[in-house]
Design a protein around this motif. Structure first.
Motif, PDB file in Angstrom:
ATOM      1  N   LYS A 140      16.942   8.887  -8.491  1.00 62.69           N
ATOM      2  CA  LYS A 140      15.656   8.540  -9.113  1.00 62.69           C
ATOM      3  C   LYS A 140      14.796   7.666  -8.192  1.00 62.69           C
ATOM      4  O   LYS A 140      15.306   6.967  -7.315  1.00 62.69           O
ATOM      5  CB  LYS A 140      15.901   7.807 -10.442  1.00 62.69           C
ATOM      6  N   THR A 141      13.485   7.711  -8.421  1.00 67.29           N
ATOM      7  CA  THR A 141      12.541   6.896  -7.668  1.00 67.29           C
ATOM      8  C   THR A 141      12.889   5.414  -7.809  1.00 67.29           C
ATOM      9  O   THR A 141      13.222   4.953  -8.900  1.00 67.29           O
ATOM     10  CB  THR A 141      11.112   7.127  -8.192  1.00 67.29           C
ATOM     11  N   THR A 142      12.806   4.693  -6.711  1.00 64.58           N
ATOM     12  CA  THR A 142      13.105   3.257  -6.719  1.00 64.58           C
ATOM     13  C   THR A 142      11.877   2.442  -6.321  1.00 64.58           C
ATOM     14  O   THR A 142      11.124   2.827  -5.428  1.00 64.58           O
ATOM     15  CB  THR A 142      14.265   2.926  -5.763  1.00 64.58           C
ATOM     16  N   LEU A 143      11.695   1.324  -7.003  1.00 61.47           N
ATOM     17  CA  LEU A 143      10.591   0.404  -6.738  1.00 61.47           C
ATOM     18  C   LEU A 143      11.143  -1.007  -6.685  1.00 61.47           C
ATOM     19  O   LEU A 143      11.786  -1.452  -7.637  1.00 61.47           O
ATOM     20  CB  LEU A 143       9.536   0.513  -7.851  1.00 61.47           C
ATOM     21  N   VAL A 144      10.917  -1.706  -5.579  1.00 60.77           N
ATOM     22  CA  VAL A 144      11.303  -3.111  -5.519  1.00 60.77           C
ATOM     23  C   VAL A 144      10.057  -3.946  -5.800  1.00 60.77           C
ATOM     24  O   VAL A 144       8.992  -3.699  -5.234  1.00 60.77           O
ATOM     25  CB  VAL A 144      11.942  -3.502  -4.171  1.00 60.77           C
ATOM     26  N   ILE A 145      10.198  -4.894  -6.708  1.00 61.77           N
ATOM     27  CA  ILE A 145       9.077  -5.739  -7.124  1.00 61.77           C
ATOM     28  C   ILE A 145       9.301  -7.170  -6.640  1.00 61.77           C
ATOM     29  O   ILE A 145      10.310  -7.800  -6.956  1.00 61.77           O
ATOM     30  CB  ILE A 145       8.943  -5.740  -8.666  1.00 61.77           C
ATOM     31  N   SER A 146       8.350  -7.665  -5.868  1.00 64.70           N
ATOM     32  CA  SER A 146       8.340  -9.089  -5.519  1.00 64.70           C
ATOM     33  C   SER A 146       7.106  -9.683  -6.183  1.00 64.70           C
ATOM     34  O   SER A 146       6.122  -8.980  -6.402  1.00 64.70           O
ATOM     35  CB  SER A 146       8.271  -9.273  -3.995  1.00 64.70           C
ATOM     36  N   LEU A 203      13.667  -2.800   3.213  1.00 63.94           N
ATOM     37  CA  LEU A 203      14.645  -2.435   2.184  1.00 63.94           C
ATOM     38  C   LEU A 203      14.633  -0.918   1.964  1.00 63.94           C
ATOM     39  O   LEU A 203      13.567  -0.292   2.003  1.00 63.94           O
ATOM     40  CB  LEU A 203      14.335  -3.157   0.872  1.00 63.94           C
ATOM     41  N   PRO A 204      15.805  -0.308   1.730  1.00 67.07           N
ATOM     42  CA  PRO A 204      15.890   1.149   1.577  1.00 67.07           C
ATOM     43  C   PRO A 204      15.492   1.629   0.183  1.00 67.07           C
ATOM     44  O   PRO A 204      16.311   2.135  -0.595  1.00 67.07           O
ATOM     45  CB  PRO A 204      17.369   1.429   1.870  1.00 67.07           C
ATOM     46  N   VAL A 205      14.202   1.442  -0.155  1.00 69.23           N
ATOM     47  CA  VAL A 205      13.646   1.898  -1.429  1.00 69.23           C
ATOM     48  C   VAL A 205      12.452   2.792  -1.134  1.00 69.23           C
ATOM     49  O   VAL A 205      11.975   2.862   0.002  1.00 69.23           O
ATOM     50  CB  VAL A 205      13.212   0.706  -2.315  1.00 69.23           C
ATOM     51  N   GLU A 206      11.938   3.446  -2.162  1.00 69.62           N
ATOM     52  CA  GLU A 206      10.798   4.349  -1.967  1.00 69.62           C
ATOM     53  C   GLU A 206       9.451   3.659  -2.113  1.00 69.62           C
ATOM     54  O   GLU A 206       8.458   4.077  -1.522  1.00 69.62           O
ATOM     55  CB  GLU A 206      10.885   5.513  -2.956  1.00 69.62           C
ATOM     56  N   ASN A 207       9.399   2.605  -2.939  1.00 72.71           N
ATOM     57  CA  ASN A 207       8.131   1.926  -3.220  1.00 72.71           C
ATOM     58  C   ASN A 207       8.296   0.415  -3.102  1.00 72.71           C
ATOM     59  O   ASN A 207       9.300  -0.142  -3.560  1.00 72.71           O
ATOM     60  CB  ASN A 207       7.654   2.268  -4.633  1.00 72.71           C
ATOM     61  N   PHE A 228       1.716  -1.882   5.370  1.00 70.35           N
ATOM     62  CA  PHE A 228       1.456  -0.773   4.456  1.00 70.35           C
ATOM     63  C   PHE A 228       1.493   0.604   5.102  1.00 70.35           C
ATOM     64  O   PHE A 228       1.647   1.605   4.407  1.00 70.35           O
ATOM     65  CB  PHE A 228       0.092  -0.961   3.778  1.00 70.35           C
ATOM     66  N   LYS A 229       1.354   0.678   6.405  1.00 65.84           N
ATOM     67  CA  LYS A 229       1.245   1.981   7.067  1.00 65.84           C
ATOM     68  C   LYS A 229       2.456   2.862   6.762  1.00 65.84           C
ATOM     69  O   LYS A 229       3.596   2.471   6.959  1.00 65.84           O
ATOM     70  CB  LYS A 229       1.090   1.800   8.579  1.00 65.84           C
ATOM     71  N   ASP A 230       2.167   4.047   6.247  1.00 65.69           N
ATOM     72  CA  ASP A 230       3.180   5.062   5.918  1.00 65.69           C
ATOM     73  C   ASP A 230       4.157   4.625   4.831  1.00 65.69           C
ATOM     74  O   ASP A 230       5.253   5.171   4.711  1.00 65.69           O
ATOM     75  CB  ASP A 230       3.967   5.478   7.179  1.00 65.69           C
ATOM     76  N   LYS A 231       3.772   3.628   4.026  1.00 67.37           N
ATOM     77  CA  LYS A 231       4.622   3.153   2.937  1.00 67.37           C
ATOM     78  C   LYS A 231       3.987   3.494   1.578  1.00 67.37           C
ATOM     79  O   LYS A 231       2.769   3.574   1.446  1.00 67.37           O
ATOM     80  CB  LYS A 231       4.813   1.631   3.021  1.00 67.37           C
ATOM     81  N   ASN A 232       4.849   3.682   0.576  1.00 62.79           N
ATOM     82  CA  ASN A 232       4.384   3.767  -0.809  1.00 62.79           C
ATOM     83  C   ASN A 232       4.370   2.344  -1.358  1.00 62.79           C
ATOM     84  O   ASN A 232       5.398   1.661  -1.302  1.00 62.79           O
ATOM     85  CB  ASN A 232       5.331   4.620  -1.651  1.00 62.79           C
ATOM     86  N   VAL A 233       3.231   1.900  -1.865  1.00 65.22           N
ATOM     87  CA  VAL A 233       3.112   0.502  -2.267  1.00 65.22           C
ATOM     88  C   VAL A 233       2.703   0.362  -3.730  1.00 65.22           C
ATOM     89  O   VAL A 233       1.999   1.197  -4.290  1.00 65.22           O
ATOM     90  CB  VAL A 233       2.117  -0.271  -1.378  1.00 65.22           C
ATOM     91  N   PHE A 234       3.180  -0.712  -4.328  1.00 71.20           N
ATOM     92  CA  PHE A 234       2.751  -1.132  -5.660  1.00 71.20           C
ATOM     93  C   PHE A 234       1.960  -2.412  -5.488  1.00 71.20           C
ATOM     94  O   PHE A 234       2.477  -3.397  -4.940  1.00 71.20           O
ATOM     95  CB  PHE A 234       3.955  -1.373  -6.577  1.00 71.20           C
ATOM     96  N   LEU A 235       0.714  -2.401  -5.930  1.00 74.07           N
ATOM     97  CA  LEU A 235      -0.147  -3.581  -5.823  1.00 74.07           C
ATOM     98  C   LEU A 235      -0.183  -4.311  -7.161  1.00 74.07           C
ATOM     99  O   LEU A 235      -0.642  -3.754  -8.167  1.00 74.07           O
ATOM    100  CB  LEU A 235      -1.571  -3.167  -5.432  1.00 74.07           C
ATOM    101  N   GLY A 236       0.311  -5.546  -7.181  1.00 76.76           N
ATOM    102  CA  GLY A 236       0.226  -6.365  -8.387  1.00 76.76           C
ATOM    103  C   GLY A 236      -1.181  -6.928  -8.490  1.00 76.76           C
ATOM    104  O   GLY A 236      -1.497  -7.951  -7.883  1.00 76.76           O
ATOM    105  N   VAL A 237      -2.052  -6.233  -9.226  1.00 76.06           N
ATOM    106  CA  VAL A 237      -3.477  -6.585  -9.251  1.00 76.06           C
ATOM    107  C   VAL A 237      -3.894  -7.386 -10.483  1.00 76.06           C
ATOM    108  O   VAL A 237      -5.013  -7.896 -10.537  1.00 76.06           O
ATOM    109  CB  VAL A 237      -4.358  -5.315  -9.143  1.00 76.06           C
TER     110      VAL A 237
END
Length: 319
Positions: free
Chosen positions: A209-215, A230-234, A253-262
């Motif tokens: 399954k898709t993985t997301l690490v949240i800081s 870290l070996p995660v997808e997002n 951010f280059k070539d990464k899938n990112v989650f923006l805490g906005v």
């Protein structure tokens, strides 16, 4: 318009009514069935808000637990609840997990996620469901080890046990959401940080399954390479609380899938839609492959009505 997805992470504030019900249950005044019914009512209310916002994914609001550490008691055996501690730089407290014996997997969380799935289906909610897991470094930092007596051994033991937990729940969810706020805590030894990527490999081995690490909260620039290796997808970063450090953050951010805490979940001020859209555009400009946006951290720190208003703001950004 730049393509992006929205995601609701972590916890949603408990209503005053649910808080009173939990208190009555703990003092022995009501049964567990009545508590369960109150929680399900709260979840349904939250899922209806989610349905209105229409994000790509969401948690169940984490109403069953007092805090992010308390959540681990639903998927790990071998620990007891300890003293109340301040949760980072917030007027919010968590109970330490005191490790008393060998850590082993527990099925309670799996059963809860099945209940969540059924409710979402009943409500016609097409949003994906995320399972929340406390990251291994944060678990080590926010627990009290009275069994292993070795930080590295605890780090890898927890990761290995969580791997079994995730394999048991991944068929029930669409994403594994790993919360790792301690990654930016001061005073963590370099030798532990250097082991973190290997711990994640152990934790996520064989996971499909898709993985997301949240800081979340304040970023330490020198720790950013640890996050993005870290070996995660997002990769999730609290951009709204780190506006002055964005130039350093964007470099990764280059070539990464990112989650923006906005959405800032530590104050009641409402964000500007134009500011959020600029952050999305800048992330794309800096080479991000895929972009998700959402609340920057847990929502326990703000009143329920403010949390709802912030999620409605997220809805406006999506539209």
């Amino acid at each position: 318009m730049i393509e992006f997805k929205a995601c609701i992470i972590g916890s949603y504030p408990k209503s005053l009514a649910l808080g009173k019900t939990i208190s009555r249950y703990r003092s022995g005044k009501i049964s567990q069935d009545k508590l369960e019914n109150a929680i399900l009512k709260e979840e349904e209310k939250f899922f209806n808000i989610v349905k209105d916002v229409n994000p790509e994914c969401t948690t169940d609001g984490l109403f069953r637990w007092d805090d992010i550490v308390d959540l681990t008691f639903s998927y790990i055996n071998g620990q007891e609840k300890g003293e109340l501690m301040r949760f980072f730089d917030n007027n919010f407290y968590y109970r330490k997990a005191v490790i008393k014996s060998k850590l082993t997997p527990k099925d309670e969380y799996k059963n809860i996620l099945e209940v969540d799935r059924e409710m979402m289906k009943k409500l016609g909610l097409k949003t994906g469901l995320s399972a929340v897991i406390l990251g291994p470094l944060t678990y080590v930092e926010l627990s009290q080890d009275e069994y292993y007596h070795n930080v590295e051994e605890l780090l890898f033991t927890y990761s290995s046990v969580v791997n079994e937990v995730i394999k048991g729940i991944e068929s029930k969810v669409d994403m594994i959401e790993i919360h790792e706020p301690s990654l930016f805590s001061k005073g963590i030894k370099k030798e532990i940080l250097d082991k973190l990527s290997s711990a994640y490999e152990s934790m996520l081995k064989g996971i499909r399954k898709t993985t997301l690490v949240i800081s979340y909260f304040e970023v330490l620039n020198k720790r950013l390479p640890y996050l993005f290796s870290l070996p995660v997808e997002n990769y999730g970063v609290d951009v709204i609380e780190n506006k002055k450090k964005l130039a350093n953050i964007y470099k990764y951010f280059k070539d990464k899938n990112v989650f923006l805490g906005v959405l800032n979940t530590r104050n009641t001020k409402m964000e500007r839609i134009s500011t959020i859209r600029r952050m999305i555009e800048k992330a794309k400009e800096k080479g991000a492959k895929e972009i998700m946006i959402g609340n920057a951290s847990l929502m326990d720190f703000i009143p329920e009505k403010i949390a709802k208003k912030k999620l409605m703001l997220l809805k406006k950004v999506i539209q």
